[in-house]
Design a protein around this motif. Structure first.
Motif, short mmCIF file in Angstrom:
data_model
loop_
_atom_site.label_atom_id
_atom_site.label_comp_id
_atom_site.label_asym_id
_atom_site.label_seq_id
_atom_site.Cartn_x
_atom_site.Cartn_y
_atom_site.Cartn_z
N GLY A 115 0.82 -1.20 0.00
CA GLY A 115 0.00 0.00 0.00
C GLY A 115 0.85 1.26 0.00
N GLY A 116 0.21 2.39 -0.18
CA GLY A 116 0.93 3.65 -0.17
C GLY A 116 0.10 4.79 -0.68
N LEU A 117 0.77 5.92 -0.88
CA LEU A 117 0.14 7.14 -1.39
C LEU A 117 0.53 7.32 -2.85
CD1 LEU A 117 -1.33 9.87 -1.07
CD2 LEU A 117 0.84 10.80 -0.23
N VAL A 118 -0.47 7.39 -3.73
CA VAL A 118 -0.21 7.57 -5.15
C VAL A 118 -1.15 8.64 -5.69
CG1 VAL A 118 0.59 5.21 -5.49
CG2 VAL A 118 -1.84 5.75 -5.79
N GLN A 119 -0.90 9.04 -6.93
CA GLN A 119 -1.76 10.02 -7.58
C GLN A 119 -2.78 9.32 -8.47
OE1 GLN A 119 0.96 12.72 -9.58
NE2 GLN A 119 0.94 14.09 -7.80
N ALA A 120 -3.86 9.99 -8.73
CA ALA A 120 -4.87 9.45 -9.62
C ALA A 120 -4.24 9.09 -10.97
CB ALA A 120 -5.99 10.47 -9.81
N GLY A 121 -4.61 7.92 -11.47
CA GLY A 121 -4.06 7.43 -12.72
C GLY A 121 -2.87 6.51 -12.56
N ASP A 122 -2.27 6.51 -11.38
CA ASP A 122 -1.12 5.64 -11.12
C ASP A 122 -1.56 4.20 -10.92
OD1 ASP A 122 0.94 7.96 -9.14
OD2 ASP A 122 0.56 7.79 -11.31
N SER A 123 -0.56 3.34 -10.82
CA SER A 123 -0.78 1.93 -10.55
C SER A 123 -0.09 1.53 -9.25
CB SER A 123 -0.23 1.07 -11.68
OG SER A 123 -0.91 1.33 -12.89
N LEU A 124 -0.58 0.45 -8.66
CA LEU A 124 -0.02 -0.07 -7.40
C LEU A 124 -0.31 -1.56 -7.37
CD1 LEU A 124 1.35 1.47 -5.03
CD2 LEU A 124 -0.87 1.48 -3.88
N ARG A 125 0.62 -2.33 -6.83
CA ARG A 125 0.38 -3.76 -6.69
C ARG A 125 0.45 -4.14 -5.21
NH1 ARG A 125 3.42 -9.22 -8.95
NH2 ARG A 125 4.93 -8.70 -7.33
N TYR A 162 -7.07 -1.87 2.43
CA TYR A 162 -7.28 -3.08 1.63
C TYR A 162 -6.89 -4.32 2.45
CZ TYR A 162 -8.32 -0.47 -2.58
OH TYR A 162 -8.92 0.35 -3.50
N TYR A 163 -7.79 -5.29 2.44
CA TYR A 163 -7.59 -6.52 3.20
C TYR A 163 -7.62 -7.73 2.26
CZ TYR A 163 -9.08 -3.69 7.22
OH TYR A 163 -9.21 -2.72 8.19
N CYS A 164 -6.74 -8.68 2.50
CA CYS A 164 -6.92 -9.96 1.83
C CYS A 164 -7.58 -10.93 2.80
CB CYS A 164 -5.60 -10.52 1.30
SG CYS A 164 -4.45 -11.10 2.53
N ALA A 165 -8.24 -11.92 2.24
CA ALA A 165 -9.02 -12.85 3.04
C ALA A 165 -8.99 -14.22 2.38
CB ALA A 165 -10.45 -12.36 3.17
N ALA A 166 -9.13 -15.25 3.22
CA ALA A 166 -9.12 -16.63 2.74
C ALA A 166 -10.43 -17.31 3.10
CB ALA A 166 -7.95 -17.39 3.38
N ASP A 167 -11.01 -17.97 2.11
CA ASP A 167 -12.19 -18.79 2.31
C ASP A 167 -11.72 -20.24 2.33
OD1 ASP A 167 -15.32 -19.24 0.40
OD2 ASP A 167 -14.51 -20.26 2.15
N ALA A 168 -11.76 -20.85 3.52
CA ALA A 168 -11.20 -22.19 3.70
C ALA A 168 -12.23 -23.29 3.54
CB ALA A 168 -10.56 -22.29 5.08
N THR A 169 -13.43 -22.96 3.11
CA THR A 169 -14.46 -23.99 2.96
C THR A 169 -14.03 -25.02 1.93
OG1 THR A 169 -16.15 -22.34 3.47
CG2 THR A 169 -16.89 -24.38 2.45
#
Length: 128
Positions: A9-19, A94-101
Protein backbone atom coordinates in the motif's frame (compact mmCIF):
# COMPACT_ATOMS: atom_id res chain seq x y z
CA UNK A 1 -5.32 -21.48 10.75
CA UNK A 2 -3.80 -19.49 7.92
CA UNK A 3 -2.14 -16.15 8.68
CA UNK A 4 -2.24 -13.39 6.08
CA UNK A 5 0.01 -10.36 5.75
CA UNK A 6 -0.65 -7.63 3.18
CA UNK A 7 1.95 -5.26 1.78
CA UNK A 8 2.35 -2.77 -1.03
CA UNK A 9 0.00 0.00 0.00
CA UNK A 10 0.93 3.65 -0.17
CA UNK A 11 0.14 7.14 -1.39
CA UNK A 12 -0.21 7.57 -5.15
CA UNK A 13 -1.76 10.02 -7.58
CA UNK A 14 -4.87 9.45 -9.62
CA UNK A 15 -4.06 7.43 -12.72
CA UNK A 16 -1.12 5.64 -11.12
CA UNK A 17 -0.78 1.93 -10.55
CA UNK A 18 -0.02 -0.07 -7.40
CA UNK A 19 0.38 -3.76 -6.69
CA UNK A 20 -0.67 -5.24 -3.38
CA UNK A 21 0.65 -8.56 -2.14
CA UNK A 22 -0.70 -10.89 0.51
CA UNK A 23 1.57 -13.59 1.88
CA UNK A 24 0.00 -16.60 3.55
CA UNK A 25 1.47 -18.95 6.12
CA UNK A 26 0.26 -21.67 8.42
CA UNK A 27 -2.06 -23.44 6.02
CA UNK A 28 -2.34 -25.09 2.63
CA UNK A 29 -2.63 -22.01 0.46
CA UNK A 30 -3.78 -23.83 -2.67
CA UNK A 31 -6.90 -25.02 -0.83
CA UNK A 32 -8.22 -21.51 -0.22
CA UNK A 33 -10.29 -19.25 -2.35
CA UNK A 34 -8.65 -15.86 -1.89
CA UNK A 35 -10.31 -12.48 -1.89
CA UNK A 36 -9.51 -8.81 -1.61
CA UNK A 37 -11.79 -6.40 0.22
CA UNK A 38 -11.48 -2.73 1.06
CA UNK A 39 -12.88 -0.41 3.66
CA UNK A 40 -12.97 3.34 3.06
CA UNK A 41 -12.87 5.48 6.17
CA UNK A 42 -16.26 5.57 7.84
CA UNK A 43 -17.77 3.03 5.47
CA UNK A 44 -18.44 -0.69 5.46
CA UNK A 45 -16.01 -3.25 4.13
CA UNK A 46 -16.70 -4.07 0.48
CA UNK A 47 -15.74 -6.81 -1.91
CA UNK A 48 -13.09 -6.05 -4.51
CA UNK A 49 -12.04 -9.33 -6.14
CA UNK A 50 -11.75 -13.07 -5.61
CA UNK A 51 -9.79 -15.87 -7.25
CA UNK A 52 -10.32 -19.62 -7.35
CA UNK A 53 -7.94 -22.09 -5.75
CA UNK A 54 -5.98 -22.82 -8.90
CA UNK A 55 -6.42 -19.31 -10.25
CA UNK A 56 -8.45 -20.14 -13.31
CA UNK A 57 -11.51 -18.10 -12.32
CA UNK A 58 -11.87 -14.60 -10.99
CA UNK A 59 -14.67 -12.33 -9.84
CA UNK A 60 -14.58 -8.54 -9.58
CA UNK A 61 -16.69 -5.77 -8.17
CA UNK A 62 -18.15 -3.62 -10.94
CA UNK A 63 -16.30 -0.60 -9.57
CA UNK A 64 -12.89 -2.14 -10.30
CA UNK A 65 -13.62 -4.34 -13.30
CA UNK A 66 -11.23 -3.56 -16.13
CA UNK A 67 -8.80 -1.71 -13.82
CA UNK A 68 -7.81 -4.26 -11.16
CA UNK A 69 -6.39 -7.74 -11.67
CA UNK A 70 -6.26 -10.42 -9.00
CA UNK A 71 -3.73 -13.24 -9.38
CA UNK A 72 -2.04 -15.82 -7.23
CA UNK A 73 1.17 -17.81 -7.09
CA UNK A 74 0.53 -20.99 -5.14
CA UNK A 75 4.24 -21.86 -5.14
CA UNK A 76 4.88 -18.61 -3.25
CA UNK A 77 1.72 -18.75 -1.11
CA UNK A 78 0.89 -15.25 -2.30
CA UNK A 79 -2.09 -13.48 -3.82
CA UNK A 80 -1.74 -10.18 -5.64
CA UNK A 81 -3.95 -7.27 -6.56
CA UNK A 82 -2.68 -5.20 -9.46
CA UNK A 83 -4.48 -1.85 -9.36
CA UNK A 84 -4.32 0.32 -12.46
CA UNK A 85 -5.79 3.71 -13.30
CA UNK A 86 -6.38 4.41 -9.65
CA UNK A 87 -9.04 6.90 -8.65
CA UNK A 88 -9.49 8.89 -5.42
CA UNK A 89 -12.52 6.75 -4.65
CA UNK A 90 -10.22 3.71 -4.45
CA UNK A 91 -8.78 5.16 -1.24
CA UNK A 92 -9.30 2.60 1.52
CA UNK A 93 -7.67 0.04 3.74
CA UNK A 94 -7.28 -3.08 1.63
CA UNK A 95 -7.59 -6.52 3.20
CA UNK A 96 -6.92 -9.96 1.83
CA UNK A 97 -9.02 -12.85 3.04
CA UNK A 98 -9.12 -16.63 2.74
CA UNK A 99 -12.19 -18.79 2.31
CA UNK A 100 -11.20 -22.19 3.70
CA UNK A 101 -14.46 -23.99 2.96
CA UNK A 102 -13.89 -27.37 1.34
CA UNK A 103 -15.96 -26.78 -1.78
CA UNK A 104 -16.22 -29.31 -4.54
CA UNK A 105 -16.58 -26.45 -7.02
CA UNK A 106 -15.66 -23.25 -5.27
CA UNK A 107 -17.93 -20.22 -5.62
CA UNK A 108 -16.17 -16.88 -5.60
CA UNK A 109 -18.27 -15.27 -2.92
CA UNK A 110 -18.54 -11.54 -2.39
CA UNK A 111 -19.79 -11.55 1.19
CA UNK A 112 -17.15 -10.95 3.85
CA UNK A 113 -18.92 -13.39 6.18
CA UNK A 114 -17.84 -16.29 3.93
CA UNK A 115 -14.15 -15.66 4.54
CA UNK A 116 -12.45 -17.29 7.50
CA UNK A 117 -9.12 -15.52 7.84
CA UNK A 118 -8.11 -11.89 7.33
CA UNK A 119 -4.95 -9.89 7.13
CA UNK A 120 -4.32 -6.72 9.08
CA UNK A 121 -4.86 -4.47 6.05
CA UNK A 122 -2.75 -2.04 4.08
CA UNK A 123 -3.66 1.59 3.41
CA UNK A 124 -4.03 2.82 -0.16
CA UNK A 125 -4.48 6.55 -0.64
CA UNK A 126 -5.09 8.05 -4.07
CA UNK A 127 -4.77 11.80 -4.36
CA UNK A 128 -6.52 13.78 -7.08
Amino acid sequence: QVQLVESGGGLVQAGDSLRLSCAASGGTFSRYVMGWFRQPAGKEREFVAAISRIGGRTNYADSVKGRFIISRDNAKNTVYLQMNTLKPEDTAVYYCAADATDYQIEPLLVGARHYDAWGQGTQVTVSS
